[in-house]
Design a protein around this motif. Structure first.
Motif, PDB file in Angstrom:
ATOM      1  N   GLU B   3       0.667  -1.325  -0.093  1.00  0.00           N
ATOM      2  CA  GLU B   3      -0.071   0.022   0.110  1.00  0.00           C
ATOM      3  C   GLU B   3       0.888   1.320  -0.118  1.00  0.00           C
ATOM      4  OE1 GLU B   3      -3.928  -1.307   2.301  1.00  0.00           O
ATOM      5  OE2 GLU B   3      -2.560  -0.089   3.410  1.00  0.00           O
ATOM      6  N   VAL B   4       0.192   2.362  -0.503  1.00  0.00           N
ATOM      7  CA  VAL B   4       0.784   3.580  -0.297  1.00  0.00           C
ATOM      8  C   VAL B   4       0.316   4.382   0.930  1.00  0.00           C
ATOM      9  CG1 VAL B   4       1.109   5.836  -1.438  1.00  0.00           C
ATOM     10  CG2 VAL B   4       1.324   3.780  -2.799  1.00  0.00           C
ATOM     11  N   GLN B   6      -0.752   7.373   3.391  1.00  0.00           N
ATOM     12  CA  GLN B   6      -0.734   8.989   3.278  1.00  0.00           C
ATOM     13  C   GLN B   6      -1.222   9.486   4.868  1.00  0.00           C
ATOM     14  OE1 GLN B   6      -2.400   9.923  -1.045  1.00  0.00           O
ATOM     15  NE2 GLN B   6      -2.063  11.569   0.107  1.00  0.00           N
ATOM     16  N   CYS B  23       3.648  10.991   2.790  1.00  0.00           N
ATOM     17  CA  CYS B  23       3.402   9.735   1.954  1.00  0.00           C
ATOM     18  C   CYS B  23       4.452   8.755   2.180  1.00  0.00           C
ATOM     19  CB  CYS B  23       3.319  10.292   0.485  1.00  0.00           C
ATOM     20  SG  CYS B  23       3.183   8.651  -0.594  1.00  0.00           S
ATOM     21  N   PRO B  25       5.725   5.640   0.010  1.00  0.00           N
ATOM     22  CA  PRO B  25       5.354   4.878  -1.055  1.00  0.00           C
ATOM     23  C   PRO B  25       5.660   3.446  -0.969  1.00  0.00           C
ATOM     24  CG  PRO B  25       6.574   6.781  -1.751  1.00  0.00           C
ATOM     25  CD  PRO B  25       6.514   6.416   0.014  1.00  0.00           C
ATOM     26  N   ILE B  26       5.478   2.595  -1.946  1.00  0.00           N
ATOM     27  CA  ILE B  26       5.624   1.196  -1.702  1.00  0.00           C
ATOM     28  C   ILE B  26       7.163   0.961  -2.009  1.00  0.00           C
ATOM     29  CG2 ILE B  26       5.625  -1.038  -3.050  1.00  0.00           C
ATOM     30  CD1 ILE B  26       2.456   0.072  -3.790  1.00  0.00           C
ATOM     31  N   HIS B  29       9.296   1.003  -5.018  1.00  0.00           N
ATOM     32  CA  HIS B  29       9.009   1.688  -6.063  1.00  0.00           C
ATOM     33  C   HIS B  29       9.948   2.845  -6.301  1.00  0.00           C
ATOM     34  CE1 HIS B  29       4.407   0.891  -6.364  1.00  0.00           C
ATOM     35  NE2 HIS B  29       5.229  -0.390  -6.707  1.00  0.00           N
ATOM     36  N   PHE B  32       7.583   8.842  -7.948  1.00  0.00           N
ATOM     37  CA  PHE B  32       6.469   9.137  -7.084  1.00  0.00           C
ATOM     38  C   PHE B  32       5.792  10.391  -7.748  1.00  0.00           C
ATOM     39  CE2 PHE B  32       8.508   6.380  -4.453  1.00  0.00           C
ATOM     40  CZ  PHE B  32      10.181   6.444  -4.675  1.00  0.00           C
ATOM     41  N   CYS B  92      -1.032  10.934  -3.119  1.00  0.00           N
ATOM     42  CA  CYS B  92       0.278  10.626  -3.509  1.00  0.00           C
ATOM     43  C   CYS B  92       0.199   9.349  -4.326  1.00  0.00           C
ATOM     44  CB  CYS B  92       0.936  10.385  -2.358  1.00  0.00           C
ATOM     45  SG  CYS B  92       2.484   9.464  -2.345  1.00  0.00           S
ATOM     46  N   SER B  94       2.878   6.009  -6.207  1.00  0.00           N
ATOM     47  CA  SER B  94       3.786   5.522  -6.509  1.00  0.00           C
ATOM     48  C   SER B  94       3.989   4.224  -7.534  1.00  0.00           C
ATOM     49  CB  SER B  94       4.848   5.185  -5.531  1.00  0.00           C
ATOM     50  OG  SER B  94       4.069   3.792  -4.627  1.00  0.00           O
ATOM     51  N   THR B 103       0.196   2.894  -7.994  1.00  0.00           N
ATOM     52  CA  THR B 103      -0.831   2.748  -6.612  1.00  0.00           C
ATOM     53  C   THR B 103      -1.104   4.017  -6.088  1.00  0.00           C
ATOM     54  OG1 THR B 103      -0.015   0.448  -6.216  1.00  0.00           O
ATOM     55  CG2 THR B 103      -1.048   1.710  -4.467  1.00  0.00           C
ATOM     56  N   GLY B 105      -2.373   6.322  -2.952  1.00  0.00           N
ATOM     57  CA  GLY B 105      -2.792   6.325  -1.374  1.00  0.00           C
ATOM     58  C   GLY B 105      -3.941   6.765  -1.334  1.00  0.00           C
TER      59      GLY B 105
END
Lengths: 115, 113
Positions: B3-4, B6, B23, B25-26, B29, B32, B92, B94, B103, B105
């Protein structure tokens, strides 16, 4: 510049029926991707379905399918057997296949599902 | 599923104040993004970030905005002096090298009063 147009601000469908949401796009890119996202009242952005422009076969995900007409630059979403949980905003988006890959979005279609 | 994330989910701030939207990110990744959605309007691209620098920014992303990846996990959007019109949902996103795994957020709802 890429543009995405959704000409139906609002749509409604009876539960269990089928509905089609329209989307047209314009891009000068030869390689791109098209998406439908669902945004429920929580406002989270949920991917529904994706289509690669180089693929002729229309994408399908369970009750969701697309009609991709590349020459006409049309990308409609069909929802079969509509459920109450399908009620949401639906956004069509286009992504270029270059390095940056930003998404360009339509204005959205608000879908109501009537019981 | 990765998951992303936030934070915060909702922030209220006074006009003129600075805000930082965060955020995560994964983890593997590389690219962004920040997008913005003003209530009732379309989602708009703000900025993309790769290899510790901005790769593209939109006209919206003026000098009041900045992004940073201060460590290996966080990706932040800073608005230096918020205006009423900055009130929006900020997303956000990524991705890795390809398109798979692009993906989003769950968004931060920013309200400027």
């Amino acid at each position: 510049a890429q543009t995405v147009t959704q000409s139906q601000p609002e749509m409604s469908v009876q539960e269990a029926e089928t509905v089609t949401l329209s989307c047209t796009y314009d891009t000068s890119e030869s390689d791109y991707y098209l998406f439908w996202y669902k945004q429920p009242p929580s406002r989270q952005m949920i991917l529904v379905i994706r289509q690669e422009a180089y693929k002729q076969q229309n994408a399908t995900e369970n009750r969701f399918s697309v009609n991709f007409q590349k020459a006409a630059k049309s990308f409609s979403l069909k929802i079969s057997d509509s459920q109450l949980g399908d009620a949401a905003m639906y956004f069509c988006a286009c992504l270029n296949a270059g390095n940056n890959r930003k998404l360009i979005w339509g204005l959205g279609t608000s879908l109501a599902v009537n019981p | 599923e990765p998951e992303v994330t936030q934070t915060p989910s909702h922030q209220v701030t006074q006009m003129g104040q600075e805000v930082i939207l965060r955020c995560v990110p994964i983890s593997n990744h590389l690219y962004f993004y920040w997008y913005r959605q003003i209530l009732g309007q379309k989602v708009e691209f703000l900025v993309s970030f790769y290899n510790n620098e901005i790769s593209e920014k939109s006209e919206i992303f003026d000098d009041q905005f900045s992004v940073e990846r201060p460590d290996g996990s966080n990706f932040t959007l800073k608005i230096r002096s918020t205006k009423l019109e900055d009130s929006a949902m900020y997303f956000c996103a990524s991705r890795g090298q390809g398109i798979d795994g692009y993906t989003f957020g769950s968004g931060t709802r920013l309200t400027v009063v």
